[in-house]
Design a protein around this motif. Structure first.
Motif, short mmCIF file in Angstrom:
data_model
loop_
_atom_site.label_atom_id
_atom_site.label_comp_id
_atom_site.label_asym_id
_atom_site.label_seq_id
_atom_site.Cartn_x
_atom_site.Cartn_y
_atom_site.Cartn_z
N ILE A 9 44.19 92.87 87.73
CA ILE A 9 45.38 92.05 87.41
C ILE A 9 45.14 90.32 87.54
O ILE A 9 45.72 89.94 86.60
N ALA A 10 44.37 89.93 88.43
CA ALA A 10 44.14 88.47 88.61
C ALA A 10 43.31 88.04 87.44
O ALA A 10 43.58 87.07 86.98
N ASN A 11 42.31 88.58 86.90
CA ASN A 11 41.58 88.36 85.76
C ASN A 11 42.30 88.35 84.62
O ASN A 11 42.31 87.46 83.59
N LEU A 12 43.32 89.25 84.28
CA LEU A 12 44.39 89.21 83.19
C LEU A 12 45.31 88.12 83.13
O LEU A 12 45.42 87.30 82.43
N GLN A 13 45.61 87.74 84.38
CA GLN A 13 46.56 86.47 84.62
C GLN A 13 45.90 85.20 84.36
O GLN A 13 46.39 84.14 83.90
N LEU A 14 44.54 85.08 84.58
CA LEU A 14 43.63 84.08 84.23
C LEU A 14 43.28 83.92 82.80
O LEU A 14 42.51 82.98 82.58
N ASP A 47 36.82 90.79 81.81
CA ASP A 47 36.75 90.97 82.90
C ASP A 47 37.82 91.88 83.61
O ASP A 47 37.50 92.96 84.38
N ALA A 48 39.04 91.83 83.17
CA ALA A 48 40.16 92.60 83.73
C ALA A 48 39.81 93.95 83.14
O ALA A 48 39.93 95.21 84.10
N CYS A 49 39.43 94.37 82.22
CA CYS A 49 39.18 95.64 81.78
C CYS A 49 37.81 96.34 82.28
O CYS A 49 38.11 97.54 82.67
N PHE A 50 36.99 95.59 82.45
CA PHE A 50 35.90 96.04 83.29
C PHE A 50 36.41 96.58 84.77
O PHE A 50 35.76 97.54 85.05
N ASP A 51 37.28 95.72 85.41
CA ASP A 51 37.56 96.11 86.66
C ASP A 51 38.69 97.40 86.58
O ASP A 51 38.45 98.39 87.37
N TRP A 52 39.40 97.41 85.70
CA TRP A 52 40.16 98.52 85.48
C TRP A 52 39.50 99.93 85.09
O TRP A 52 39.86 100.94 85.91
N LYS A 53 38.50 99.72 84.39
CA LYS A 53 37.80 100.85 84.20
C LYS A 53 36.96 101.36 85.46
O LYS A 53 36.68 102.68 85.56
N LYS A 54 36.56 100.31 86.28
CA LYS A 54 35.89 100.74 87.54
C LYS A 54 36.96 101.50 88.38
O LYS A 54 36.76 102.55 89.02
N ALA A 55 38.12 100.84 88.44
CA ALA A 55 39.19 101.44 89.42
C ALA A 55 39.76 102.88 88.83
O ALA A 55 39.81 103.59 89.74
N ALA A 56 39.48 102.90 87.67
CA ALA A 56 39.88 104.29 87.03
C ALA A 56 38.72 105.33 87.47
O ALA A 56 39.18 106.63 87.89
N GLU A 57 37.69 104.91 87.37
CA GLU A 57 36.42 105.80 87.90
C GLU A 57 36.60 106.20 89.15
O GLU A 57 36.37 107.30 89.68
N ASP A 67 48.04 82.39 92.90
CA ASP A 67 46.72 82.01 93.16
C ASP A 67 45.57 82.97 92.88
O ASP A 67 45.08 83.58 93.73
N CYS A 68 45.66 83.04 91.58
CA CYS A 68 44.70 84.06 91.04
C CYS A 68 43.17 83.88 91.35
O CYS A 68 42.36 84.65 91.65
N LYS A 69 42.72 82.56 91.12
CA LYS A 69 41.33 82.48 91.66
C LYS A 69 41.07 82.54 93.17
O LYS A 69 40.08 83.09 93.57
N GLY A 70 41.90 82.31 94.14
CA GLY A 70 41.84 82.49 95.47
C GLY A 70 42.02 84.25 95.63
O GLY A 70 41.26 84.58 96.68
N ALA A 71 42.79 84.78 95.05
CA ALA A 71 42.93 86.34 95.01
C ALA A 71 41.35 86.79 94.48
O ALA A 71 41.03 87.78 95.39
N ILE A 72 40.69 86.37 93.65
CA ILE A 72 39.60 86.85 93.20
C ILE A 72 38.48 86.58 94.05
O ILE A 72 37.70 87.65 94.39
N LYS A 73 38.54 85.42 94.68
CA LYS A 73 37.40 85.32 96.00
C LYS A 73 37.90 86.34 97.15
O LYS A 73 37.01 86.93 97.41
#
Length: 332
Positions: free
Chosen positions: A296-301, A306-316, A269-275
């Motif tokens: 991860i959720a964005n990649l599966q969708l 968007d996934a790369c944007f999230d991971w870059k922020k997580a890495a920072e 339930d990746c849409k629910g996860a993103i919410k």
């Protein structure tokens, strides 16, 4: 008594005792401004007596003038070094203000006056725990328990110290002792459950969280802990139910949303996860796990950018696994 003191002041406006008496009574009835006025006058007449400083400290404390209260309690202690109440109040205020070193100094005085005061050892131990001086904290909790063998809070906090020192079995023993001292102490079950979770005893942990919730149905942390334990044991639906309750009780508990989001990813339930993850990030934009999981959720969708944007922020924010995901999916 107030009428009598007022009459005494009319007869002799420079008499110390009526002003002190009025100030003490007004403190008792929480008329702190009135108490302050009378106690100021008492101190003006006789500044060599500890009691008006102590009660003026009470009045200032009631008026949230904590710095002024500490000053007055110190004045009382200077005039009467055995004024244990002033030492205790001063120490408690320093704890409230997170001045743990200062609080330790005050409780050293309390212990010097009352060497078997279990509460004094307990509070001094708490201060040392907050300062991460675990070996010294352990000694103080031992002394508190020596003075009061049924001191449930002391067992709890000694268990927390042992947990920090990775003595998990010792921590469980202390939580057991806390429960023996007080069978309805919900925090003891919650903390014991947390240690069992760390030891991968998920069934035992859930039983303890069940008991915590039975004793305290509004304990958001207990629902979170039970939900997270269910998540670790791959009961994702059960985890989501508990985490939703935790979020209802405390809407600002970011980790309820973050783990709930992770559980929904596991159920596709990746849409629910993103919410949920959006909500966690809204509460704390620096939660690296929330950014990583949303990636991860964005990649599966199929939302690779968007996934790369999230991971870059997580890495920072310090998530090293996010760097691996960036190399695998984004650096192409």
């Amino acid at each position: 008594a107030i009428i009598d003191y007022n009459k005494a002041i009319e007869i002799n406006p420079n008499e110390f005792q009526p002003y002190l008496g009025l100030g003490m009574i007004k403190c008792e009835f929480m008329d702190y401004q009135g108490a302050l006025k009378d106690l100021n006058k008492a101190i003006e007449i006789n500044s060599n007596y500890a009691l008006p400083y102590y009660y003026r400290g009470n009045a200032k404390e009631g008026l949230k003038d904590f710095t002024g209260a500490i000053y007055d309690y110190n004045q009382a202690i200077e005039l009467d070094p055995n004024n244990v109440l002033a030492c205790q109040r001063c120490g408690d205020l320093r704890v409230y203000l997170s001045d743990f070193q200062g609080a330790i100094q005050e409780y050293n005085k309390v212990i010097k006056i009352q060497p078997t005061d279990a509460t004094a050892y307990y509070i001094r131990g708490l201060c040392k725990y907050y300062l991460k001086d675990y070996s010294e904290a352990l000694q103080d909790f031992n002394l508190a328990i020596d003075s009061n063998a049924n001191y449930a809070k002391a067992y709890i906090n000694r268990g927390l110290v042992k947990q920090e020192l990775n003595d998990y079995q010792g921590a469980i023993q202390d939580f057991n002792l806390a429960i023996e001292a007080d069978a309805n102490y919900s925090e003891a079950y919650n903390e014991r459950g947390h240690v069992k979770q760390l030891l991968n005893d998920y069934q035992g942990a859930i039983q303890d969280f069940n008991k915590t919730i039975e004793l305290n149905p509004n304990d958001d942390k207990a629902y979170y802990n039970r939900g997270y334990t269910k998540y670790l044991s791959r009961d994702f639906q059960g985890a989501i139910q508990d985490l939703n309750i935790a979020a209802e009780i405390n809407p600002n508990f970011e980790w309820s949303y973050v783990i709930c989001g992770s559980a929904k990813i596991s159920l596709n339930d990746c849409k629910g996860a993103i919410k949920d993850l959006n909500k966690g990030i809204e509460i704390n934009p620096n939660n690296e796990m929330a950014h990583f999981s949303r990636g991860i959720a964005n990649l599966q969708l199929g939302n690779k950018n968007d996934a790369c944007f999230d991971w870059k922020k997580a890495a920072e924010l310090g998530n090293n696994i996010a760097n691996d995901m960036i190399k695998k999916y984004c650096d192409k």
